[in-house]
Design an enzyme around this catalytic site. Structure first.
Site, mmCIF file in Angstrom:
data_model
loop_
_atom_site.group_PDB
_atom_site.id
_atom_site.type_symbol
_atom_site.label_atom_id
_atom_site.label_comp_id
_atom_site.label_asym_id
_atom_site.label_seq_id
_atom_site.Cartn_x
_atom_site.Cartn_y
_atom_site.Cartn_z
ATOM 1 C CG HIS A 158 -2.002 0.926 1.303
ATOM 2 N ND1 HIS A 158 -1.874 2.252 0.965
ATOM 3 C CD2 HIS A 158 -3.293 0.761 1.683
ATOM 4 C CE1 HIS A 158 -3.030 2.864 1.137
ATOM 5 N NE2 HIS A 158 -3.912 1.982 1.579
ATOM 6 C CD GLU A 258 -3.080 1.320 -2.123
ATOM 7 O OE1 GLU A 258 -3.530 0.237 -1.696
ATOM 8 O OE2 GLU A 258 -3.665 2.409 -1.964
#
EC number: 5.1.3.15
Length: 280
Positions: A158, A258
């Site tokens: 992330h 991400e």
């Protein structure tokens, strides 16, 4: 741990691993197995962004850097929202250093979480995060089915990228369709000129191998991905003001791109998946 290329320090109860070789430096929180900084010495500019209001005391996940999402992404865990922690349970665990190795220009560390079992995922699995620090930063999240039955999982690296001004940023290389969380998961086509002008929360449903973040006309970050099925783009825009670990204007300095598996990856007993993200 103290060596030529690796050393650790403890601050506010969190243990950090600092990697430095001739070409780059990297800082990793062992709380969460969380890469916080990657600075190539060729330009001394961090590729990653950490919120100035991030909780750095081991009580909450860290806002910024590269949180490890596993074994689900967001709240896609099959239960009511809030029943289980968003993005899984690895980003609030203490990780251990399994292995280190280094030359003058490439340093490698293998990290492992305390456990891979938790409420919502009771299968037998092993997870490793392999971090390689050189001219580029390569992170490989390896999931192995060590049990006797198949299981499915989702995951993400992330990554929060540092930008000076989000209004100067353009993303290049994205294509195909995406699911838009802000439009009740409507399926939309990727814009040709990909600029961020408001809140964005999108799951691009393609295994896109490379994306470039143009931070301004003379500077960019290159992202290469493999063994994924999605790329997620996120910026909270003015919604940052509602978050206790972001200030009202910090959305201007970051964008998340991400590398992720969001559509479900099944592993048979003995199988592995090595999802990789390379940042330059």
């Amino acid at each position: 741990m103290q060596s030529t290329y690796f050393h650790t320090e403890i601050k506010n109860g969190i243990e950090y691993l600092i990697i430095e070789n001739e070409v780059a430096t990297c800082r990793i929180s062992l709380f969460g197995g969380h890469v916080l900084s990657f600075i190539p010495k060729r330009d001394n500019r961090d590729r990653l962004w950490v919120s100035p209001l991030a909780f750095l005391n081991g009580e909450r996940p860290i806002r910024g850097g590269v949180p490890v999402c596993w074994p689900w992404f967001s709240d896609d865990h099959g239960q009511e929202k809030g029943e289980l922690p968003a993005h899984g349970f690895l980003r609030t665990q203490h990780w251990a250093v399994k292995q280190t190795d280094s030359t003058e220009t490439l340093s490698k560390v293998v990290l492992i979480p305390g456990t891979t079992k938790g409420k919502g995922f009771e299968f037998d699995a092993s997870v490793e995060l392999i971090v390689e620090v050189g001219e580029s930063l390569t992170m490989t999240l390896v999931t192995e089915n060590t049990g006797d039955v198949p299981f499915s999982f989702n995951c993400a690296l992330h990554t929060y990228f540092d930008v000076e001004n989000i209004k100067d940023v353009e993303l290049k290389g994205l294509y195909g369709e995406y699911k838009d969380k802000l439009s009740d998961w409507e399926i939309l086509n990727t814009p040709t000129a990909y600029i961020i002008e408001g809140e964005v929360d999108r799951i691009h449903l393609e295994a896109i191998p490379s994306v470039v973040i143009e931070r301004d006309q003379s500077d960019y970050i290159a992202i290469e991905s493999s063994q994924h099925d999605s790329l997620v783009v996120w910026n909270p825009w003015q919604g940052a003001a509602t978050m206790s670990d972001m200030d009202a204007f910090s959305y201007k300095q970051m964008v998340c791109v991400e590398t992720a598996i969001t559509q479900g990856k099944q592993l048979l007993p003995g199988e592995k998946c090595a999802m990789r993200q390379k940042v330059s």
